[in-house]
Write a protein that holds these residues in place. Structure first.
Motif, mmCIF file in Angstrom:
data_model
loop_
_atom_site.group_PDB
_atom_site.id
_atom_site.type_symbol
_atom_site.label_atom_id
_atom_site.label_comp_id
_atom_site.label_asym_id
_atom_site.label_seq_id
_atom_site.Cartn_x
_atom_site.Cartn_y
_atom_site.Cartn_z
ATOM 1 N N TYR A 122 -5.912 -17.408 4.229
ATOM 2 C CA TYR A 122 -6.710 -16.965 5.371
ATOM 3 C C TYR A 122 -6.052 -15.855 6.178
ATOM 4 O O TYR A 122 -6.566 -15.467 7.229
ATOM 5 N N GLY A 123 -4.934 -15.338 5.711
ATOM 6 C CA GLY A 123 -4.237 -14.307 6.470
ATOM 7 C C GLY A 123 -5.054 -13.059 6.689
ATOM 8 O O GLY A 123 -4.857 -12.340 7.674
ATOM 9 N N MET A 124 -6.020 -12.790 5.781
ATOM 10 C CA MET A 124 -6.835 -11.586 5.949
ATOM 11 C C MET A 124 -7.762 -11.678 7.158
ATOM 12 O O MET A 124 -8.332 -10.670 7.584
ATOM 13 N N ASN A 125 -7.901 -12.867 7.726
ATOM 14 C CA ASN A 125 -8.723 -13.000 8.930
ATOM 15 C C ASN A 125 -8.061 -12.395 10.153
ATOM 16 O O ASN A 125 -8.733 -12.150 11.160
ATOM 17 N N CYS A 126 -6.760 -12.182 10.098
ATOM 18 C CA CYS A 126 -6.057 -11.510 11.202
ATOM 19 C C CYS A 126 -6.285 -10.006 11.055
ATOM 20 O O CYS A 126 -5.711 -9.368 10.173
ATOM 21 N N GLU A 127 -7.118 -9.451 11.904
ATOM 22 C CA GLU A 127 -7.565 -8.074 11.762
ATOM 23 C C GLU A 127 -6.691 -7.104 12.561
ATOM 24 O O GLU A 127 -5.863 -7.509 13.369
ATOM 25 N N ASN B 177 0.819 -1.221 0.000
ATOM 26 C CA ASN B 177 0.000 0.000 0.000
ATOM 27 C C ASN B 177 0.849 1.266 0.000
ATOM 28 O O ASN B 177 0.472 2.279 0.588
ATOM 29 N N SER C 144 -2.118 -1.822 -7.543
ATOM 30 C CA SER C 144 -3.441 -2.086 -6.974
ATOM 31 C C SER C 144 -4.395 -0.913 -7.114
ATOM 32 O O SER C 144 -5.611 -1.084 -7.042
ATOM 33 N N CYS D 59 -1.686 -18.913 5.468
ATOM 34 C CA CYS D 59 -1.758 -17.452 5.578
ATOM 35 C C CYS D 59 -2.063 -16.799 4.238
ATOM 36 O O CYS D 59 -2.634 -15.712 4.192
ATOM 37 N N THR D 60 -1.678 -17.457 3.151
ATOM 38 C CA THR D 60 -2.009 -16.903 1.839
ATOM 39 C C THR D 60 -3.511 -16.871 1.622
ATOM 40 O O THR D 60 -4.051 -15.916 1.063
ATOM 41 N N CYS E 124 -0.230 -12.962 10.580
ATOM 42 C CA CYS E 124 -0.575 -14.372 10.390
ATOM 43 C C CYS E 124 0.677 -15.228 10.530
ATOM 44 O O CYS E 124 1.715 -14.941 9.925
ATOM 45 N N CYS F 52 -3.025 -15.996 14.644
ATOM 46 C CA CYS F 52 -2.840 -14.548 14.503
ATOM 47 C C CYS F 52 -2.041 -14.027 15.690
ATOM 48 O O CYS F 52 -2.426 -14.246 16.841
#
Length: 639
Positions: free
Chosen positions: A278-283, A20, A76, A275-276, A288, A297
């Motif tokens: 489901y890593g976005m579940n770590c808020e 980002n 992106s 983590c590839t 991850c 997490c």
């Protein structure tokens, strides 16, 4: 008309890449150059600019090229500015991401659990073995590869987080070479392993660490005789490798890990893991971590807790309570820090000056004025977030260079209304961005004379300021009696002081609490919509009692309906009365009908029954068909 790229050195257009980050260079150029391809080649339409589109001509101009710096890819987002002027127009297209290079170099497979392995034909390395590969993992140990014989064997493994081992036996007894790294190798980064063995010596190297060499004995066996299959990953009950291996070459031949992974159950071709997916579940900034049978997490650098770092950590502050977080390491006092001699061993523990801060927290209170958060320094610099006597929020920055602190006043909202409120403050040099609750962010700028460094931060206070030395008079005035209410998910850059006080973390020693800190999430959830004041709320009693109140509004007729509430109430009341009356009438009818059948006896006596000699005679006299019926009934049947 094309869009300009830079005006007075300020970028109007940029693109967002990996992590980002904003980038201001374009196709055909490189990072940090802020030019297009024509600016590099010095053939732009207008030589005063570094992009063709900067010329701002009436004719269309074009800038194009490839973005090839892979650490910034993929693209992106693209932001195009300065297109709101009359006649200003932009067209932009981003082509597909194309990857080129040696396929063998990126030939990889992911090992999802400790019992997973890939098998290949027996390794033919009787007199010479040359093995190289890359690996990355988050676990501290595991077998990379192994090939067995009757007694001979060859094996490469990660023995610990900092040790890689190369072992073999050609009949002279086991030999092991170990390379020790000063930093962990299970950091989810790529590391290269090179192992060699011949009749003269064996060696092992990891990354660019010193190569470890072991001379072969002058006498004895020299041939490595192997019979089993080559196993990549754990086999035979050993602790397998969890992570990714790529570019595995053995005696100059690249093993096709990808193809073998495609035909092996439970394997993933290429480098990916839990983590590839489901890593976005770590808020909330949680990290991850790959595990053997899943992932977890890591919330240690966040102000949150829970499985997915989404549970607020907060506490209730009674009147007079306060929390202090010392940025300096425990045992370093202000006097020692102020001395700041070059030969002092404590200088490394003094926190650095800050050019940026990010402060996030949630709070709820009904008492004002009070201090929510205060950051002191070893100088006169400070940062404070206050609730003024009116209930509005104020942010005070004093970084030096100005006669008075710079204040940001949010006067149009009452923050001491007992509701949870979320505060997010970000400063980058002189730019301050404030976001309250779910309202849009607002940008402020420090005065031009203000310094941009927050010098020598010392302590962070919550609820009240207990600090030695001179304190700003406004801060001192708000310091009594102190904050009463809830604070939650407090974070200052990478520091979570409230969590450090309520959980045992590696920064808990920096925290001191005055009073009993009771954990609570009562300040956790910010309001989605702010409550309406009585002056703007059309349903407030003051408005309902007003003779001039016009509501509700009928958009179809374009005019207000007076006394609409009373009229609607009368209509609803009338409908209810009719329904009740109908139900009562129905009940009365049903009751009368039921009693009519239960209390009355009906007879079906034939006419002339009074003069007949008997009841049977009366029926026969009155029914002409009865004779036939009697005749049929006279028939008797003997069985």
């Amino acid at each position: 008309m094309p869009f300009p790229f830079l005006v007075d050195g300020s970028p109007y257009t940029w693109w967002v890449g990996k992590a980002n980050e904003k980038h201001y260079y374009w196709g055909g150029s490189g990072p940090g150059i802020q030019k297009c391809a024509c600016g590099i080649e010095r053939n732009c339409t207008d030589p005063k600019y570094y992009c063709n589109c900067d010329a701002d001509y009436k004719q269309w101009r074009k800038d194009a090229g490839f973005l090839s710096y892979k650490d910034h890819l993929p693209v992106s987002q693209v932001v195009v500015g300065d297109t709101d002027r009359q006649g200003s127009e932009a067209k932009l297209s981003v082509g597909p991401l194309r990857c080129q290079g040696d396929r063998n170099y990126w030939n990889a497979a992911s090992f999802p659990n400790p019992s997973s392995y890939l098998h290949f034909s027996t390794f033919q390395g009787e007199t010479s073995a040359d093995i190289s590969f890359y690996f990355k993992t988050l676990t501290p140990r595991g077998v990379f590869l192994e090939n067995m014989g009757n007694k001979d064997f060859i094996k490469l493994e990660l023995k610990s987080a900092t040790e890689v081992s190369f072992s073999f036996d050609v009949g002279n007894g086991p030999v092991e070479i170990v390379v020790r790294s000063p930093s962990p190798l299970n950091d989810d980064q790529w590391h290269r392993v090179t192992a060699e063995r011949n009749v003269k010596q064996a060696s092992l190297q990891v990354d660019r660490l010193p190569q470890q060499i072991r001379k072969a004995p002058t006498e004895g066996h020299t041939r490595l005789e192997l019979y089993s299959q080559l196993f990549v990953g754990g086999a035979g009950g050993q602790l397998g490798f969890l992570g990714c291996i790529r570019s595995l070459r053995m005696n100059g031949v690249t093993l096709d890990l990808e193809e073998r992974a495609k035909v092996t159950s439970g394997f993933i071709s290429g480098c990916s893991g839990h983590c590839t997916s489901y890593g976005m579940n770590c808020e909330n900034g949680g990290t991850c971590l790959e595990k053997y049978h899943g992932y977890s997490c890591d919330c240690s650098n966040t102000a949150y807790d829970g499985t997915f770092c989404n549970k607020d950590v907060g506490a209730f502050f009674e009147e007079g309570m306060w929390l202090r977080y010392n940025f300096q390491a425990p045992g370093i006092n202000a006097k020692d820090s102020n001395s700041r001699t070059e030969n002092s061993a404590d200088l490394q523990n003094i926190p650095p000056d800050l050019t940026q801060e990010e402060i996030r927290f949630s709070f709820s209170t009904t008492k004002a004025p009070c201090i929510l958060l205060y950051v002191s320094s070893l100088t006169t610099d400070f940062l404070a977030v206050l609730v003024k006597p009116t209930g509005s929020l104020q942010i005070r920055y004093n970084l030096g260079g100005t006669r008075e602190p710079y204040n940001i006043d949010v006067d149009h909202r009452n923050m001491a209304n007992g509701q949870p409120h979320s505060v997010n403050i970000t400063r980058q040099e002189k730019t301050i961005i404030l976001k309250l609750d779910h309202y849009p962010s607002v940008t402020y700028h420090l005065p031009s004379s203000s310094d941009t460094l927050f010098n020598s931060p010392k302590s962070l206070f919550l609820g009240k300021v207990i600090e030695t030395g001179k304190i700003d008079q406004e801060i001192h005035k708000y310091n009594t009696p102190g904050f009463t209410g809830c604070l939650s998910r407090v974070q200052f850059n990478q520091i979570a002081p409230l969590k450090a006080a309520l959980r045992q973390t590696n920064t808990s020693a920096h925290v001191h609490v005055q009073g009993e800190l009771v954990e609570s999430n009562c300040g956790a959830s910010p309001l989605t919509l702010s409550p309406m004041s009585s002056a703007t709320d059309p349903w407030h009693l003051d408005h309902l009692d007003s003779a001039s109140a016009d509501f509700p509004y009928n958009p179809g007729q374009g005019q207000a309906i007076r006394n609409g509430v009373n009229r609607n109430s009368a209509i609803i009341g009338g409908v209810i009365a009719v329904v009740i009356f109908t139900i009562l009438c129905t009940l009365v009818f049903l009751i009368r009908y039921m009693f009519r059948h239960k209390g009355t006896y009906h007879t079906n006596e034939a006419k002339g029954a009074e003069s007949a000699e008997s009841a049977d005679a009366a029926i026969m006299n009155n029914d002409p068909n009865f004779t036939e019926t009697i005749d049929e009934s006279k028939k008797e049947w003997l069985i």
